[in-house]
Design a protein around this motif. Structure first.
Motif, PDB file in Angstrom:
ATOM      1  N   ALA A  76      -3.227  -2.820   4.812  1.00  0.00           N
ATOM      2  CA  ALA A  76      -3.603  -1.353   3.977  1.00  0.00           C
ATOM      3  C   ALA A  76      -2.392  -0.585   4.094  1.00  0.00           C
ATOM      4  O   ALA A  76      -1.778   0.031   3.136  1.00  0.00           O
ATOM      5  CB  ALA A  76      -4.680  -1.006   4.034  1.00  0.00           C
ATOM      6  N   LYS A  77      -1.694  -0.391   5.298  1.00  0.00           N
ATOM      7  CA  LYS A  77      -0.626   0.501   5.544  1.00  0.00           C
ATOM      8  C   LYS A  77       0.536   0.030   4.917  1.00  0.00           C
ATOM      9  O   LYS A  77       1.106   0.852   4.126  1.00  0.00           O
ATOM     10  CB  LYS A  77      -0.487   0.623   7.211  1.00  0.00           C
ATOM     11  CG  LYS A  77       0.377   1.716   7.249  1.00  0.00           C
ATOM     12  CD  LYS A  77       0.369   2.059   8.706  1.00  0.00           C
ATOM     13  CE  LYS A  77       1.183   3.326   9.063  1.00  0.00           C
ATOM     14  NZ  LYS A  77       1.358   3.478  10.565  1.00  0.00           N
ATOM     15  N   LYS A 117       0.353   6.755  -9.058  1.00  0.00           N
ATOM     16  CA  LYS A 117      -0.118   7.712  -8.165  1.00  0.00           C
ATOM     17  C   LYS A 117      -1.827   7.272  -7.944  1.00  0.00           C
ATOM     18  O   LYS A 117      -2.257   7.508  -6.879  1.00  0.00           O
ATOM     19  CB  LYS A 117      -0.278   8.962  -8.793  1.00  0.00           C
ATOM     20  CG  LYS A 117       1.164   9.637  -8.670  1.00  0.00           C
ATOM     21  CD  LYS A 117       1.040  11.015  -9.274  1.00  0.00           C
ATOM     22  CE  LYS A 117       2.442  11.877  -9.246  1.00  0.00           C
ATOM     23  NZ  LYS A 117       2.415  13.178  -9.757  1.00  0.00           N
ATOM     24  N   ALA A 118      -2.316   6.903  -8.963  1.00  0.00           N
ATOM     25  CA  ALA A 118      -3.842   6.159  -8.870  1.00  0.00           C
ATOM     26  C   ALA A 118      -3.901   5.277  -7.913  1.00  0.00           C
ATOM     27  O   ALA A 118      -4.579   5.153  -7.069  1.00  0.00           O
ATOM     28  CB  ALA A 118      -4.428   5.951 -10.256  1.00  0.00           C
ATOM     29  N   ASN A 119      -2.807   3.998  -7.802  1.00  0.00           N
ATOM     30  CA  ASN A 119      -2.730   2.973  -7.055  1.00  0.00           C
ATOM     31  C   ASN A 119      -2.580   3.536  -5.723  1.00  0.00           C
ATOM     32  O   ASN A 119      -3.250   3.089  -4.690  1.00  0.00           O
ATOM     33  CB  ASN A 119      -1.704   2.130  -7.411  1.00  0.00           C
ATOM     34  CG  ASN A 119      -1.625   0.802  -6.582  1.00  0.00           C
ATOM     35  OD1 ASN A 119      -2.535   0.100  -6.432  1.00  0.00           O
ATOM     36  ND2 ASN A 119      -0.504   0.648  -6.135  1.00  0.00           N
ATOM     37  N   LEU A 120      -1.580   4.532  -5.533  1.00  0.00           N
ATOM     38  CA  LEU A 120      -1.281   5.256  -4.260  1.00  0.00           C
ATOM     39  C   LEU A 120      -2.808   5.661  -3.517  1.00  0.00           C
ATOM     40  O   LEU A 120      -2.987   5.345  -2.354  1.00  0.00           O
ATOM     41  CB  LEU A 120      -0.394   6.141  -4.291  1.00  0.00           C
ATOM     42  CG  LEU A 120       0.121   6.725  -2.982  1.00  0.00           C
ATOM     43  CD1 LEU A 120       0.433   5.723  -1.879  1.00  0.00           C
ATOM     44  CD2 LEU A 120       0.888   7.995  -2.985  1.00  0.00           C
ATOM     45  N   ALA A 121      -3.344   6.437  -4.238  1.00  0.00           N
ATOM     46  CA  ALA A 121      -4.902   7.024  -4.005  1.00  0.00           C
ATOM     47  C   ALA A 121      -5.660   5.956  -3.367  1.00  0.00           C
ATOM     48  O   ALA A 121      -6.311   6.074  -2.351  1.00  0.00           O
ATOM     49  CB  ALA A 121      -5.310   7.715  -4.835  1.00  0.00           C
ATOM     50  N   THR A 148       2.716   2.105   1.675  1.00  0.00           N
ATOM     51  CA  THR A 148       4.273   2.209   1.792  1.00  0.00           C
ATOM     52  C   THR A 148       4.934   1.655   0.610  1.00  0.00           C
ATOM     53  O   THR A 148       5.704   2.307  -0.232  1.00  0.00           O
ATOM     54  CB  THR A 148       4.893   1.501   2.966  1.00  0.00           C
ATOM     55  OG1 THR A 148       4.274   2.026   4.103  1.00  0.00           O
ATOM     56  CG2 THR A 148       6.393   1.624   2.941  1.00  0.00           C
ATOM     57  N   ALA A 149       4.358   0.699  -0.063  1.00  0.00           N
ATOM     58  CA  ALA A 149       4.930   0.079  -1.246  1.00  0.00           C
ATOM     59  C   ALA A 149       4.479   0.792  -2.403  1.00  0.00           C
ATOM     60  O   ALA A 149       5.187   1.206  -3.422  1.00  0.00           O
ATOM     61  CB  ALA A 149       4.409  -1.323  -1.194  1.00  0.00           C
ATOM     62  N   ALA A 150       3.236   1.438  -2.515  1.00  0.00           N
ATOM     63  CA  ALA A 150       2.651   2.290  -3.517  1.00  0.00           C
ATOM     64  C   ALA A 150       3.486   3.594  -3.638  1.00  0.00           C
ATOM     65  O   ALA A 150       3.887   4.230  -4.714  1.00  0.00           O
ATOM     66  CB  ALA A 150       1.004   2.595  -3.183  1.00  0.00           C
TER      67      ALA A 150
END
Length: 369
Positions: free
Chosen positions: A102-103, A134-138, A107-109
């Motif tokens: 998940a980490k 941004k939504a994917n990162l969240a 990083t990729a997001a």
């Protein structure tokens, strides 16, 4: 001649009367001396006793919030622990791998968001793509935080100060939030509650003898209570009655009562048992030895001596004084009555005796003899 016969007849009659008197005197039992006491009034304390169960201030079941195998047990049964102290650790190898994955996704997001920002600023792409990134990162951050929470939950800590209960599960046992048996129980026993029941009559007697206007005032003013431990010894600390249940149990007609006892030494433990003693001070009452009474047809009997020194049986109502040696007399006897304390069970009612009066205070308090 007739005169001689008359004199002989008179002498014979006198002789017969004399023999009859001697025979009657020989048949009559001698008047024997027996010890009696002239009753007076004294003061005492009655202790009403109630079986009680003991519980700590809090008894908290410790359960796993996440699934896993028990990897470490940091405590032992009966150990005293502090709030926040680690008790158990569950295996987290899988969760650690998921956290690492998940980490990496975070990083990729984050790289994707950073790549799209300048493109949006130069109007090369629409901001929809950036907002999607941004939504994917969240989302991946939320997933990561959930995994970290699972890992943290795998380290199980004590929520309170207390004593560790039994440890039914061992290293390697698989547990989850649905496991029926808790990992252990932590009991805060800095104060221990003794729970017991009294019937309606006892509840009324207790409250009517307590000072105060309101029910709560009466509870607050009740005397300190004792706790007799299961081995028969008296607990060194006095307790205090704190609550009575608001209504009687409809099945038993009893009221539930709670008394608290300080437990700095940690001698008392949750799940234990004992006997609560509630004292009642009595002033100006008649006290008699239990050995000076008889039980006949469900009645308690005492023997008193009347003005002709004849024994008379009277029915009495009594309450036992702790120790098993004396009674408090509620009815049946009066001050100045002379009560037989010797030969009880042997001397029959109506028997005339020679009273040997002994001191009343010495009878009820041997130290005054």
């Amino acid at each position: 001649m007739k005169k001689r016969y008359f004199i002989s007849a008179v002498l014979l009659s006198i002789s017969l009367l004399s023999c009859k008197k001697e025979a009657t005197e020989a048949a009559a039992p001698p008047v024997m001396p027996y010890k009696v006491v002239e009753l007076g009034k004294s003061s005492t304390t009655l202790l009403a006793e109630y079986p009680a169960s003991l519980e700590g201030v809090t008894d908290i079941d410790i359960r796993a919030k996440v699934d896993g195998y028990i990897e470490k047990i940091y405590v032992q049964e009966g150990q005293e622990v502090r709030k926040g102290q680690v008790l158990f650790k569950l295996e987290t190898q899988t969760a650690n791998q998921e956290a690492a994955a998940a980490k990496a996704k975070i990083t990729a997001a984050q790289v994707e968001v950073n790549r799209l920002k300048p493109l949006v600023e130069r109007n090369i792409i629409s901001d929809v793509q950036l907002e999607t990134a941004k939504a994917n990162l969240a989302g991946v951050k939320s997933t990561y935080q959930g995994i970290i929470a699972r890992i943290n939950y795998a380290t199980i800590k004590s929520p309170v100060n207390g004593i560790v209960g039994s440890l039914p599960l061992r290293l390697g046992s698989y547990v989850s939030s649905q496991t029926a048996e808790p990992l252990t129980r932590i009991s805060d026993i800095s104060t221990v509650y003794a729970y017991f029941s009294v019937n309606e009559k006892e509840q009324l007697d207790i409250m009517m003898n307590a000072d105060g206007k309101s029910f709560q005032d009466k509870i607050n003013n009740m005397p300190a209570v004792n706790l007799v431990l299961s081995n028969g010894s008296l607990y060194e600390q006095k307790g205090k009655i704190e609550t009575f249940s608001g209504q009687a149990n409809t099945q038993t007609g009893s009221f539930n009562v709670r008394a608290s006892f300080p437990n700095k030494s940690k001698l008392l433990r949750s799940g234990g048992s004992g006997t609560v003693q509630i004292p009642t001070d009595l002033q100006d009452v008649i006290i008699i030895p239990q050995s000076a009474t008889l039980e006949m047809q469900d009645k308690r009997i005492a023997l008193i001596v009347d003005k002709d020194n004849k024994v008379k049986a009277v029915a009495i109502e009594v309450r036992p004084i702790p120790g098993g040696r004396f009674y408090v007399v509620d009815s049946g006897l009066n001050p100045n009555d002379k009560m037989l304390i010797e030969g009880v069970g042997i001397v029959a009612e109506g028997t005339q005796i020679k009273p040997d009066v002994v001191d009343y205070q010495a009878t009820i308090d041997p130290t005054k003899k």
